[in-house]
Design an enzyme around this catalytic site. Structure first.
Site, PDB file in Angstrom:
ATOM      1  N   ASN A 127       7.347  22.369  19.527  1.00 22.18           N
ATOM      2  CA  ASN A 127       6.046  23.020  19.498  1.00 22.18           C
ATOM      3  C   ASN A 127       5.176  22.491  20.639  1.00 22.18           C
ATOM      4  OD1 ASN A 127       6.023  20.604  17.802  1.00 22.18           O
ATOM      5  ND2 ASN A 127       4.009  21.201  17.054  1.00 22.18           N
ATOM      6  N   GLU A 134       1.236  22.730  21.478  1.00 22.58           N
ATOM      7  CA  GLU A 134      -0.073  23.154  20.983  1.00 22.58           C
ATOM      8  C   GLU A 134      -1.066  23.414  22.104  1.00 22.58           C
ATOM      9  OE1 GLU A 134      -0.141  20.910  16.660  1.00 22.58           O
ATOM     10  OE2 GLU A 134      -1.485  20.204  18.222  1.00 22.58           O
ATOM     11  N   CYS A 191       5.269  27.812  18.849  1.00 24.20           N
ATOM     12  CA  CYS A 191       6.076  27.086  17.865  1.00 24.20           C
ATOM     13  C   CYS A 191       7.434  26.707  18.462  1.00 24.20           C
ATOM     14  CB  CYS A 191       6.311  27.956  16.639  1.00 24.20           C
ATOM     15  SG  CYS A 191       4.810  28.431  15.768  1.00 24.20           S
ATOM     16  N   GLU A 199      10.433  27.141  17.268  1.00 28.65           N
ATOM     17  CA  GLU A 199      11.450  28.180  17.158  1.00 28.65           C
ATOM     18  C   GLU A 199      11.329  29.185  18.301  1.00 28.65           C
ATOM     19  OE1 GLU A 199      10.038  27.248  12.865  1.00 28.65           O
ATOM     20  OE2 GLU A 199       9.218  27.192  14.894  1.00 28.65           O
ATOM     21  N   CYS A 249       7.050  30.103  10.707  1.00 29.68           N
ATOM     22  CA  CYS A 249       5.879  30.937  10.433  1.00 29.68           C
ATOM     23  C   CYS A 249       6.257  32.415  10.546  1.00 29.68           C
ATOM     24  CB  CYS A 249       4.742  30.581  11.398  1.00 29.68           C
ATOM     25  SG  CYS A 249       4.970  31.216  13.086  1.00 29.68           S
ATOM     26  N   CYS A 302       7.343  33.543  14.066  1.00 27.92           N
ATOM     27  CA  CYS A 302       8.683  33.056  14.387  1.00 27.92           C
ATOM     28  C   CYS A 302       9.758  33.817  13.624  1.00 27.92           C
ATOM     29  CB  CYS A 302       8.791  31.558  14.118  1.00 27.92           C
ATOM     30  SG  CYS A 302       7.880  30.570  15.318  1.00 27.92           S
TER      31      CYS A 302
END
Length: 134
Positions: free
Chosen positions: A48, A50, A59, A61, A92, A95
Protein backbone atom coordinates in the site's frame (compact mmCIF):
# COMPACT_ATOMS: atom_id res chain seq x y z
CA UNK A 1 -7.85 -29.60 -10.50
CA UNK A 2 -8.76 -28.82 -6.91
CA UNK A 3 -8.76 -25.33 -5.47
CA UNK A 4 -5.24 -24.21 -4.71
CA UNK A 5 -3.65 -27.15 -6.53
CA UNK A 6 -0.14 -26.38 -7.61
CA UNK A 7 -0.03 -23.06 -5.75
CA UNK A 8 2.96 -22.56 -3.47
CA UNK A 9 1.11 -20.65 -0.76
CA UNK A 10 4.22 -20.49 1.42
CA UNK A 11 6.15 -18.69 -1.34
CA UNK A 12 3.26 -16.28 -1.90
CA UNK A 13 2.98 -15.56 1.82
CA UNK A 14 6.73 -14.98 2.10
CA UNK A 15 6.66 -12.57 -0.86
CA UNK A 16 3.70 -10.67 0.62
CA UNK A 17 5.43 -10.39 3.99
CA UNK A 18 8.61 -9.12 2.35
CA UNK A 19 6.94 -6.46 0.19
CA UNK A 20 4.81 -5.35 3.16
CA UNK A 21 8.05 -4.03 4.70
CA UNK A 22 8.13 -1.39 1.93
CA UNK A 23 4.58 -0.13 2.47
CA UNK A 24 4.26 3.63 2.67
CA UNK A 25 1.69 4.16 5.41
CA UNK A 26 2.65 7.27 7.41
CA UNK A 27 -0.97 8.24 8.01
CA UNK A 28 -2.76 5.03 9.03
CA UNK A 29 0.29 3.01 10.07
CA UNK A 30 -1.57 0.05 8.50
CA UNK A 31 0.98 -1.83 6.39
CA UNK A 32 -0.28 -4.25 3.74
CA UNK A 33 1.59 -6.50 1.33
CA UNK A 34 0.28 -8.52 -1.60
CA UNK A 35 1.86 -11.17 -3.78
CA UNK A 36 0.15 -12.05 -7.05
CA UNK A 37 0.84 -15.39 -8.75
CA UNK A 38 0.70 -15.29 -12.54
CA UNK A 39 -0.22 -18.23 -14.76
CA UNK A 40 3.43 -18.38 -15.86
CA UNK A 41 4.53 -18.89 -12.25
CA UNK A 42 5.90 -15.42 -11.64
CA UNK A 43 5.19 -13.67 -8.35
CA UNK A 44 4.55 -9.92 -8.48
CA UNK A 45 4.46 -7.96 -5.24
CA UNK A 46 2.68 -4.82 -4.21
CA UNK A 47 2.34 -2.76 -1.05
CA UNK A 48 0.00 0.00 0.00
CA UNK A 49 1.10 3.55 -0.82
CA UNK A 50 -0.83 6.14 1.14
CA UNK A 51 -1.51 9.75 0.38
CA UNK A 52 -2.60 12.49 2.78
CA UNK A 53 -5.93 12.72 0.94
CA UNK A 54 -6.56 8.96 1.40
CA UNK A 55 -8.55 8.99 -1.85
CA UNK A 56 -5.26 8.94 -3.76
CA UNK A 57 -4.00 5.97 -1.74
CA UNK A 58 -3.24 2.81 -3.70
CA UNK A 59 -3.89 -0.50 -1.96
CA UNK A 60 -1.36 -3.34 -2.05
CA UNK A 61 -3.59 -5.55 -4.20
CA UNK A 62 -3.98 -2.90 -6.89
CA UNK A 63 -0.28 -2.07 -6.74
CA UNK A 64 0.51 -5.73 -7.46
CA UNK A 65 -2.00 -5.91 -10.32
CA UNK A 66 -0.76 -2.66 -11.88
CA UNK A 67 2.87 -3.81 -11.61
CA UNK A 68 2.01 -7.14 -13.25
CA UNK A 69 0.10 -5.48 -16.09
CA UNK A 70 2.99 -3.05 -16.64
CA UNK A 71 5.24 -6.10 -17.02
CA UNK A 72 2.87 -7.58 -19.61
CA UNK A 73 1.27 -10.12 -17.27
CA UNK A 74 -2.53 -10.34 -17.13
CA UNK A 75 -3.30 -14.01 -16.41
CA UNK A 76 -3.42 -14.54 -12.64
CA UNK A 77 -3.94 -17.66 -10.50
CA UNK A 78 -3.85 -16.41 -6.91
CA UNK A 79 -3.04 -13.54 -4.61
CA UNK A 80 -1.89 -13.54 -0.99
CA UNK A 81 -2.60 -10.43 1.08
CA UNK A 82 -1.04 -9.83 4.48
CA UNK A 83 -2.58 -7.31 6.87
CA UNK A 84 -2.04 -6.50 10.51
CA UNK A 85 -4.31 -7.15 13.45
CA UNK A 86 -5.69 -10.30 15.04
CA UNK A 87 -7.85 -11.23 12.02
CA UNK A 88 -6.93 -11.02 8.34
CA UNK A 89 -8.37 -8.07 6.44
CA UNK A 90 -9.99 -8.68 3.07
CA UNK A 91 -9.50 -6.57 -0.06
CA UNK A 92 -11.55 -3.38 -0.22
CA UNK A 93 -14.38 -2.99 -2.73
CA UNK A 94 -12.22 -1.27 -5.34
CA UNK A 95 -9.59 -4.00 -5.09
CA UNK A 96 -12.24 -6.69 -5.38
CA UNK A 97 -13.50 -5.11 -8.60
CA UNK A 98 -9.96 -4.80 -9.99
CA UNK A 99 -9.27 -8.46 -9.19
CA UNK A 100 -12.58 -9.40 -10.84
CA UNK A 101 -11.41 -7.65 -14.02
CA UNK A 102 -8.69 -10.31 -14.28
CA UNK A 103 -10.84 -13.26 -13.19
CA UNK A 104 -13.66 -13.64 -15.69
CA UNK A 105 -15.09 -16.70 -13.92
CA UNK A 106 -14.33 -15.45 -10.41
CA UNK A 107 -12.04 -18.39 -9.61
CA UNK A 108 -8.95 -16.32 -8.75
CA UNK A 109 -7.94 -17.44 -5.27
CA UNK A 110 -7.41 -14.87 -2.53
CA UNK A 111 -5.54 -15.81 0.65
CA UNK A 112 -5.84 -13.20 3.40
CA UNK A 113 -3.52 -13.67 6.36
CA UNK A 114 -1.76 -12.00 9.27
CA UNK A 115 1.81 -12.40 10.46
CA UNK A 116 0.49 -14.16 13.59
CA UNK A 117 -0.87 -17.07 11.53
CA UNK A 118 -4.56 -16.24 11.13
CA UNK A 119 -5.77 -16.80 7.57
CA UNK A 120 -8.85 -17.08 5.41
CA UNK A 121 -9.15 -18.15 1.79
CA UNK A 122 -11.74 -16.99 -0.74
CA UNK A 123 -12.32 -16.79 -4.46
CA UNK A 124 -12.98 -13.46 -6.12
CA UNK A 125 -16.56 -14.66 -6.77
CA UNK A 126 -17.05 -15.20 -3.04
CA UNK A 127 -15.69 -11.74 -2.22
CA UNK A 128 -17.61 -10.02 -5.02
CA UNK A 129 -20.49 -12.21 -6.19
CA UNK A 130 -21.99 -9.57 -8.48
CA UNK A 131 -18.92 -7.97 -10.05
CA UNK A 132 -19.54 -5.27 -12.63
CA UNK A 133 -18.86 -6.56 -16.15
CA UNK A 134 -19.04 -4.83 -19.50
Amino acid sequence: MSAGAGIDWDALKAAALEVRKRAYAPHSKYHVGAALLTASGEIVGGCNVENATYGATCCAERTAVVSAVAAGLTDFRAIAVVTQGPEPGTPCGICRQVLAEFSADGSLEVLCFTPNGAEARYTVAELLPHAFRL
